[in-house]
Design a protein around this motif. Structure first.
Motif, PDB file in Angstrom:
ATOM      1  N   GLY A 163       0.715  -1.178   0.012  1.00 36.42           N
ATOM      2  CA  GLY A 163       0.000   0.077  -0.024  1.00 36.42           C
ATOM      3  C   GLY A 163       0.757   1.373  -0.149  1.00 36.42           C
ATOM      4  N   PRO A 164       1.831   1.440   1.075  1.00 33.79           N
ATOM      5  CA  PRO A 164       2.632   2.863   1.140  1.00 33.79           C
ATOM      6  C   PRO A 164       3.245   3.035  -0.334  1.00 33.79           C
ATOM      7  CG  PRO A 164       2.814   1.423   2.908  1.00 33.79           C
ATOM      8  CD  PRO A 164       2.048   0.579   2.018  1.00 33.79           C
ATOM      9  N   LEU A 165       3.717   1.920  -1.117  1.00 34.71           N
ATOM     10  CA  LEU A 165       4.322   1.981  -2.245  1.00 34.71           C
ATOM     11  C   LEU A 165       3.406   2.398  -3.559  1.00 34.71           C
ATOM     12  CD1 LEU A 165       7.015  -0.782  -1.725  1.00 34.71           C
ATOM     13  CD2 LEU A 165       7.606   1.786  -1.706  1.00 34.71           C
ATOM     14  N   ARG A 166       2.543   1.600  -3.807  1.00 34.77           N
ATOM     15  CA  ARG A 166       1.420   1.688  -4.699  1.00 34.77           C
ATOM     16  C   ARG A 166       0.694   3.162  -4.494  1.00 34.77           C
ATOM     17  NH1 ARG A 166       0.481   0.081  -9.633  1.00 34.77           N
ATOM     18  NH2 ARG A 166      -1.573  -0.262  -9.327  1.00 34.77           N
ATOM     19  N   GLY A 167       0.591   3.583  -3.357  1.00 33.65           N
ATOM     20  CA  GLY A 167      -0.083   4.929  -3.073  1.00 33.65           C
ATOM     21  C   GLY A 167       0.742   6.120  -3.282  1.00 33.65           C
ATOM     22  N   ASN A 168       1.933   5.801  -3.643  1.00 30.68           N
ATOM     23  CA  ASN A 168       2.939   6.826  -3.722  1.00 30.68           C
ATOM     24  C   ASN A 168       4.129   6.475  -4.822  1.00 30.68           C
ATOM     25  OD1 ASN A 168       5.087   8.910  -3.540  1.00 30.68           O
ATOM     26  ND2 ASN A 168       5.049   8.951  -1.417  1.00 30.68           N
ATOM     27  N   PRO A 169       3.690   6.738  -6.334  1.00 33.63           N
ATOM     28  CA  PRO A 169       4.389   6.273  -7.398  1.00 33.63           C
ATOM     29  C   PRO A 169       5.691   6.877  -7.231  1.00 33.63           C
ATOM     30  CG  PRO A 169       2.064   6.799  -8.019  1.00 33.63           C
ATOM     31  CD  PRO A 169       2.257   7.310  -6.524  1.00 33.63           C
ATOM     32  N   ALA A 170       6.155   8.123  -6.777  1.00 25.93           N
ATOM     33  CA  ALA A 170       7.369   8.537  -6.719  1.00 25.93           C
ATOM     34  C   ALA A 170       8.254   7.810  -5.762  1.00 25.93           C
ATOM     35  CB  ALA A 170       7.200  10.193  -6.201  1.00 25.93           C
ATOM     36  N   ALA A 171       7.578   7.456  -4.502  1.00 31.53           N
ATOM     37  CA  ALA A 171       8.470   6.668  -3.778  1.00 31.53           C
ATOM     38  C   ALA A 171       8.819   5.065  -4.382  1.00 31.53           C
ATOM     39  CB  ALA A 171       7.779   6.764  -2.258  1.00 31.53           C
ATOM     40  N   LEU A 172       7.816   4.629  -4.897  1.00 28.16           N
ATOM     41  CA  LEU A 172       7.830   3.342  -5.507  1.00 28.16           C
ATOM     42  C   LEU A 172       9.040   3.409  -6.566  1.00 28.16           C
ATOM     43  CD1 LEU A 172       5.066   0.743  -6.688  1.00 28.16           C
ATOM     44  CD2 LEU A 172       6.847   1.257  -8.307  1.00 28.16           C
ATOM     45  N   ARG A 173       8.773   4.320  -7.288  1.00 27.61           N
ATOM     46  CA  ARG A 173       9.825   4.414  -8.577  1.00 27.61           C
ATOM     47  C   ARG A 173      11.282   4.616  -8.013  1.00 27.61           C
ATOM     48  NH1 ARG A 173       6.437   8.177 -12.586  1.00 27.61           N
ATOM     49  NH2 ARG A 173       5.000   6.624 -13.264  1.00 27.61           N
ATOM     50  N   VAL A 205      -0.345  -5.693 -12.324  1.00 22.65           N
ATOM     51  CA  VAL A 205      -1.556  -4.460 -12.275  1.00 22.65           C
ATOM     52  C   VAL A 205      -1.043  -3.521 -13.225  1.00 22.65           C
ATOM     53  CG1 VAL A 205      -2.715  -2.639 -10.740  1.00 22.65           C
ATOM     54  CG2 VAL A 205      -2.210  -5.003  -9.786  1.00 22.65           C
ATOM     55  N   LEU A 206      -2.038  -3.013 -14.016  1.00 16.98           N
ATOM     56  CA  LEU A 206      -1.413  -2.413 -15.350  1.00 16.98           C
ATOM     57  C   LEU A 206      -2.084  -0.767 -14.968  1.00 16.98           C
ATOM     58  CD1 LEU A 206      -3.080  -4.628 -18.221  1.00 16.98           C
ATOM     59  CD2 LEU A 206      -0.698  -4.398 -17.003  1.00 16.98           C
ATOM     60  N   THR A 207      -2.675  -0.539 -13.986  1.00 16.24           N
ATOM     61  CA  THR A 207      -3.223   0.952 -13.801  1.00 16.24           C
ATOM     62  C   THR A 207      -2.052   1.656 -13.019  1.00 16.24           C
ATOM     63  OG1 THR A 207      -4.380   0.388 -11.761  1.00 16.24           O
ATOM     64  CG2 THR A 207      -5.518   0.521 -13.390  1.00 16.24           C
ATOM     65  N   SER A 208      -1.994   3.009 -13.073  1.00 18.34           N
ATOM     66  CA  SER A 208      -1.205   3.826 -12.392  1.00 18.34           C
ATOM     67  C   SER A 208      -1.897   5.126 -12.124  1.00 18.34           C
ATOM     68  CB  SER A 208       0.111   4.153 -13.222  1.00 18.34           C
ATOM     69  OG  SER A 208       1.210   4.912 -12.802  1.00 18.34           O
ATOM     70  N   LYS A 209      -1.126   5.790 -10.943  1.00 18.70           N
ATOM     71  CA  LYS A 209      -1.643   7.093 -10.698  1.00 18.70           C
ATOM     72  C   LYS A 209      -0.805   8.332 -11.417  1.00 18.70           C
ATOM     73  CE  LYS A 209      -3.403   6.334  -5.934  1.00 18.70           C
ATOM     74  NZ  LYS A 209      -3.246   6.854  -4.535  1.00 18.70           N
ATOM     75  N   LEU A 237       6.738  -1.670 -14.635  1.00 14.19           N
ATOM     76  CA  LEU A 237       5.729  -0.913 -15.615  1.00 14.19           C
ATOM     77  C   LEU A 237       5.970   0.623 -14.945  1.00 14.19           C
ATOM     78  CD1 LEU A 237       2.565  -2.714 -16.198  1.00 14.19           C
ATOM     79  CD2 LEU A 237       4.246  -2.382 -17.719  1.00 14.19           C
ATOM     80  N   GLU A 238       5.985   0.669 -13.636  1.00 19.81           N
ATOM     81  CA  GLU A 238       6.461   2.353 -13.183  1.00 19.81           C
ATOM     82  C   GLU A 238       7.916   2.778 -13.729  1.00 19.81           C
ATOM     83  OE1 GLU A 238       4.295   4.237 -12.135  1.00 19.81           O
ATOM     84  OE2 GLU A 238       2.487   2.945 -11.820  1.00 19.81           O
ATOM     85  N   LEU A 239       8.855   1.903 -13.602  1.00 23.40           N
ATOM     86  CA  LEU A 239      10.074   2.293 -14.016  1.00 23.40           C
ATOM     87  C   LEU A 239      10.100   2.683 -15.614  1.00 23.40           C
ATOM     88  CD1 LEU A 239      12.789  -0.390 -12.679  1.00 23.40           C
ATOM     89  CD2 LEU A 239      12.596   2.202 -12.187  1.00 23.40           C
ATOM     90  N   ALA A 240       9.433   2.073 -16.378  1.00 26.78           N
ATOM     91  CA  ALA A 240       9.028   2.334 -17.915  1.00 26.78           C
ATOM     92  C   ALA A 240       8.732   3.720 -17.834  1.00 26.78           C
ATOM     93  CB  ALA A 240       8.321   1.202 -18.525  1.00 26.78           C
ATOM     94  N   ARG A 241       7.518   3.833 -17.165  1.00 31.80           N
ATOM     95  CA  ARG A 241       6.736   5.212 -17.243  1.00 31.80           C
ATOM     96  C   ARG A 241       7.551   6.329 -16.790  1.00 31.80           C
ATOM     97  NH1 ARG A 241       2.398   1.527 -15.048  1.00 31.80           N
ATOM     98  NH2 ARG A 241       0.593   1.541 -16.652  1.00 31.80           N
ATOM     99  N   ASP A 242       8.751   6.115 -15.975  1.00 31.61           N
ATOM    100  CA  ASP A 242       9.414   7.005 -15.219  1.00 31.61           C
ATOM    101  C   ASP A 242      10.874   7.423 -16.023  1.00 31.61           C
ATOM    102  OD1 ASP A 242      10.093   8.583 -13.238  1.00 31.61           O
ATOM    103  OD2 ASP A 242      11.558   7.451 -12.298  1.00 31.61           O
ATOM    104  N   ASN A 243      10.664   6.822 -17.415  1.00 34.19           N
ATOM    105  CA  ASN A 243      11.793   7.170 -18.325  1.00 34.19           C
ATOM    106  C   ASN A 243      13.130   6.569 -17.994  1.00 34.19           C
ATOM    107  OD1 ASN A 243      12.671   8.419 -20.619  1.00 34.19           O
ATOM    108  ND2 ASN A 243      13.551  10.204 -19.624  1.00 34.19           N
ATOM    109  N   ALA A 244      13.097   5.379 -17.323  1.00 39.73           N
ATOM    110  CA  ALA A 244      14.341   4.689 -16.818  1.00 39.73           C
ATOM    111  C   ALA A 244      15.012   4.139 -17.868  1.00 39.73           C
ATOM    112  CB  ALA A 244      14.033   3.542 -15.897  1.00 39.73           C
ATOM    113  N   ASP A 245      16.398   4.224 -17.685  1.00 34.31           N
ATOM    114  CA  ASP A 245      17.222   3.859 -18.952  1.00 34.31           C
ATOM    115  C   ASP A 245      17.169   2.122 -19.078  1.00 34.31           C
ATOM    116  OD1 ASP A 245      18.856   4.255 -21.333  1.00 34.31           O
ATOM    117  OD2 ASP A 245      20.507   4.743 -20.412  1.00 34.31           O
ATOM    118  N   LEU A 246      16.238   1.754 -19.676  1.00 35.42           N
ATOM    119  CA  LEU A 246      16.025   0.205 -19.877  1.00 35.42           C
ATOM    120  C   LEU A 246      15.811  -0.020 -21.255  1.00 35.42           C
ATOM    121  CD1 LEU A 246      13.835  -0.498 -16.525  1.00 35.42           C
ATOM    122  CD2 LEU A 246      16.296  -0.704 -16.791  1.00 35.42           C
TER     123      LEU A 246
END
Length: 242
Positions: free
Chosen positions: A81-91, A143-147, A125-134
């Motif tokens: 929960g704390p990570l999914r609820g805070n995309p910046a922290a998860l990323r 899960v496919l949804t994102s805040k 997927l959050e890494l991809a959305r965050d422009n990670a160099d992958l």
């Protein structure tokens, strides 16, 4: 095969990942493995060893810290929960694992990919959305949804989503919404493979419905999804690694 634990940090959080690789002097592609909602355990580490057997340096990340394990859905929710609820922290936490893998002398830092299972698929997927160099990101029953949806010009990785047609955590409307997100962001390389009659957790032989009723191993979907991942990694790394 060489395996070892690696301690690393995300701020004050102490994380304990797992590295697997074959011996050899040549630098080679690296693959991150992000674990399921129960935490970094035998399944993710076994997948890391399988990747090492294919010639990659594989690093199974610890997203919860101190390699904490959940034993039921309530405990898993408290960790996720704390990570999914805070995309910046998860990323940020996921990027800490990227940095560890990229810094290893055995790894070609220009050829890194990420895969993930369940919660870990969402992390990748959050890494991809965050422009990670992958080079690539692969989500297995994630899960496919994102805040924080993907934005135009900010996805570098080729994206492969492998999902079960009957997965309640990725229902058809969310699969369609993900496709719309990819189109809106003009992602250059994305694909979705859907496996008929497959539920959540189809890659994990221990998924028997005891923890989550709709999580069940599907040998056919497991085999086909792993083969699809292999093809994509070979393509994006383009080096003949087997």
């Amino acid at each position: 095969m060489q395996t070892r634990d690696i301690d690393y940090f995300d701020g004050a959080a102490r994380l304990n990942g797992y590295l697997a690789m074959e011996a050899g002097a040549a630098r080679r592609p690296g693959v991150l493995v992000f674990h399921e909602g129960l935490g970094l355990g035998d399944f993710a580490m076994q997948r890391a060893r399988r990747l090492a057997g294919l010639g990659y340096v594989a690093f199974a990340a610890d997203m919860f810290g101190d390699r904490r394990q959940a034993h039921d859905l309530q405990e898993a929710g408290a960790l996720i929960g704390p990570l999914r609820g805070n995309p910046a922290a998860l990323r940020q936490r996921a990027r800490a694992a990227v940095s560890v893998l990229a810094a290893l002398p055995e790894v070609d830092a220009n050829r890194i990919a990420a895969i993930g299972f369940c919660f870990g698929g969402a992390v990748a997927l959050e890494l991809a959305r965050d422009n990670a160099d992958l080079k690539a990101v692969v989500s297995f029953h994630g899960v496919l949804t994102s805040k924080s949806p993907a934005r135009e010009g900010e996805v570098k990785a080729a994206i492969l989503v492998l999902t079960g047609a009957d997965d309640p955590l990725a229902p058809p409307d969310q699969v369609l919404a993900f496709a719309d997100e990819m189109r809106a962001a003009k992602v250059r390389d994305w694909q979705v493979e859907t496996y008929g009659n497959a539920l959540h957790g189809f890659t994990n032989p221990s998924a028997d419905g005891s923890i989550m009723r709709d999580a069940l191993h599907d040998p056919c979907a497991d085999r086909r999804s792993w083969a699809s991942m292999q093809r994509l990694l070979e393509e994006v790394f383009d080096d003949g690694v087997r």
